[in-house]
Design an enzyme around this catalytic site. Sequence first.
Site, PDB file in Angstrom:
ATOM      1  N   ILE A   1      36.380  43.512  55.695  1.00 41.57           N
ATOM      2  CA  ILE A   1      35.581  43.415  54.475  1.00 41.57           C
ATOM      3  C   ILE A   1      35.135  41.967  54.408  1.00 41.57           C
ATOM      4  O   ILE A   1      35.935  41.067  54.202  1.00 41.57           O
ATOM      5  CB  ILE A   1      36.361  43.846  53.231  1.00 41.57           C
ATOM      6  CG1 ILE A   1      36.682  45.345  53.313  1.00 41.57           C
ATOM      7  CG2 ILE A   1      35.560  43.549  51.961  1.00 41.57           C
ATOM      8  CD1 ILE A   1      37.530  45.871  52.171  1.00 41.57           C
TER       9      ILE A   1
ATOM     10  N   TYR B   1      48.457  34.887  39.373  1.00 40.36           N
ATOM     11  CA  TYR B   1      48.909  33.966  38.327  1.00 40.36           C
ATOM     12  C   TYR B   1      50.319  34.257  37.820  1.00 40.36           C
ATOM     13  O   TYR B   1      51.153  33.357  37.757  1.00 40.36           O
ATOM     14  CB  TYR B   1      47.917  33.916  37.149  1.00 40.36           C
ATOM     15  CG  TYR B   1      48.239  32.811  36.154  1.00 40.36           C
ATOM     16  CD1 TYR B   1      48.020  31.489  36.479  1.00 40.36           C
ATOM     17  CD2 TYR B   1      48.792  33.103  34.912  1.00 40.36           C
ATOM     18  CE1 TYR B   1      48.330  30.474  35.583  1.00 40.36           C
ATOM     19  CE2 TYR B   1      49.101  32.116  34.018  1.00 40.36           C
ATOM     20  CZ  TYR B   1      48.876  30.796  34.351  1.00 40.36           C
ATOM     21  OH  TYR B   1      49.186  29.793  33.468  1.00 40.36           O
TER      22      TYR B   1
ATOM     23  N   ARG C   1      44.626  32.979  46.795  1.00 36.81           N
ATOM     24  CA  ARG C   1      44.033  33.115  45.465  1.00 36.81           C
ATOM     25  C   ARG C   1      45.044  33.595  44.420  1.00 36.81           C
ATOM     26  O   ARG C   1      44.945  33.230  43.248  1.00 36.81           O
ATOM     27  CB  ARG C   1      42.856  34.105  45.501  1.00 36.81           C
ATOM     28  CG  ARG C   1      41.610  33.538  46.158  1.00 36.81           C
ATOM     29  CD  ARG C   1      40.432  34.507  45.991  1.00 36.81           C
ATOM     30  NE  ARG C   1      39.222  33.969  46.586  1.00 36.81           N
ATOM     31  CZ  ARG C   1      38.360  33.167  45.966  1.00 36.81           C
ATOM     32  NH1 ARG C   1      38.595  32.793  44.720  1.00 36.81           N
ATOM     33  NH2 ARG C   1      37.272  32.737  46.579  1.00 36.81           N
TER      34      ARG C   1
ATOM     35  N   LYS D   1      43.535  45.428  52.597  1.00 36.62           N
ATOM     36  CA  LYS D   1      42.684  44.308  53.019  1.00 36.62           C
ATOM     37  C   LYS D   1      43.596  43.097  53.074  1.00 36.62           C
ATOM     38  O   LYS D   1      44.063  42.605  52.049  1.00 36.62           O
ATOM     39  CB  LYS D   1      41.537  44.093  52.029  1.00 36.62           C
ATOM     40  CG  LYS D   1      40.649  42.897  52.371  1.00 36.62           C
ATOM     41  CD  LYS D   1      39.622  42.628  51.275  1.00 36.62           C
ATOM     42  CE  LYS D   1      38.816  41.367  51.600  1.00 36.62           C
ATOM     43  NZ  LYS D   1      37.876  41.001  50.502  1.00 36.62           N
TER      44      LYS D   1
ATOM     45  N   TYR E   1      44.814  44.752  48.286  1.00 36.50           N
ATOM     46  CA  TYR E   1      44.173  43.499  48.696  1.00 36.50           C
ATOM     47  C   TYR E   1      45.184  42.376  48.537  1.00 36.50           C
ATOM     48  O   TYR E   1      45.582  42.041  47.422  1.00 36.50           O
ATOM     49  CB  TYR E   1      42.927  43.257  47.849  1.00 36.50           C
ATOM     50  CG  TYR E   1      42.148  41.997  48.173  1.00 36.50           C
ATOM     51  CD1 TYR E   1      42.298  41.315  49.373  1.00 36.50           C
ATOM     52  CD2 TYR E   1      41.226  41.487  47.259  1.00 36.50           C
ATOM     53  CE1 TYR E   1      41.576  40.170  49.660  1.00 36.50           C
ATOM     54  CE2 TYR E   1      40.488  40.346  47.533  1.00 36.50           C
ATOM     55  CZ  TYR E   1      40.670  39.692  48.724  1.00 36.50           C
ATOM     56  OH  TYR E   1      39.944  38.541  48.997  1.00 36.50           O
TER      57      TYR E   1
ATOM     58  N   THR F   1      36.120  39.701  44.823  1.00 36.81           N
ATOM     59  CA  THR F   1      36.142  38.280  44.461  1.00 36.81           C
ATOM     60  C   THR F   1      34.783  37.634  44.688  1.00 36.81           C
ATOM     61  O   THR F   1      34.316  36.831  43.861  1.00 36.81           O
ATOM     62  CB  THR F   1      37.198  37.535  45.300  1.00 36.81           C
ATOM     63  OG1 THR F   1      38.440  38.189  45.172  1.00 36.81           O
ATOM     64  CG2 THR F   1      37.323  36.090  44.852  1.00 36.81           C
TER      65      THR F   1
END
Length: 295
Positions: A206, A109, A140, A164, A135, A46
Amino acid sequence: MNKFHGTGVALVTPFNTDGTVDYQGLKKLINHLVDGGIDYLVSLGTTGETATLSKDEKKKVWDFTAEINDGRLPLVAGIGGNDTLNIAEAIKSFENNQYSALLSVSPYYNKPTQEGIYQHYKYLSEQSELPIILYNVPGRTGSNMSPETTCRLAHDFKNIIATKEASGSFDQFNQIMRDKPADFMLISGDDPIALPMISIGAVGVISVVGNALPQQLSSMIRLALQGDYKAALPIHLSLLEITRLMFAEGNPAGVKAVLKQLNICGDDVRLPLVKATEGLNKSLAQQVENLLSLV
């Protein structure tokens, strides 16, 4: 998979003022991170503004990153999205043999169910020759990958090697640590809570902040993994304010502002993101001066 213990950095993608990729800035950044003691690099997560890069640009960035790294650190490629078949095709067509794993974000989304998330990663796992790092970043994606789904994937697919986690939920982290396979890795996806996450068994972070401050961050993570929390804590506390500021106007605008101040690369971002404001730049510059005086 011990190569993914410690400090990974989600690389920013430097841009020139005309919006093109700044490869000289990327070269300088990679060398800055290698010299700063980082353990591995994540290209086009990202933080790399991947959503605004074309397919051709992504390939060039991956290839250039591998070329400049030249085998010095393990590399992870970010390949994720919300169209399972499209992502599977991208994974199958990924040809750079200098990368050791893929980082793939939970679909955003569309807001799939837990079964949908499971089936998404099942399909990717069956298509990928490289190990996959899950992840989970609900802020997000608009949905949370539950600990049950994470551990189900971890038990069912040997090439799903880590997650992650950026949910911010210690209830979730605790459950993953309790129920995961022994060799499955929990990696912090949030700089400010990497230290406490390591205390319950995470293998590292990360990081975004590590782009700018690799020496400070990697030292803290290394000390924590050695169990020396007394030495790690002051570094952790010293990074809290600059970390808050770096995210105050969105990622990667803040960290790019600091990278410009350090003369590593410019602070340009691609729309719909915009550069950090003058006020934030001033606050960040003061924090950078304070931190560098401690090194």
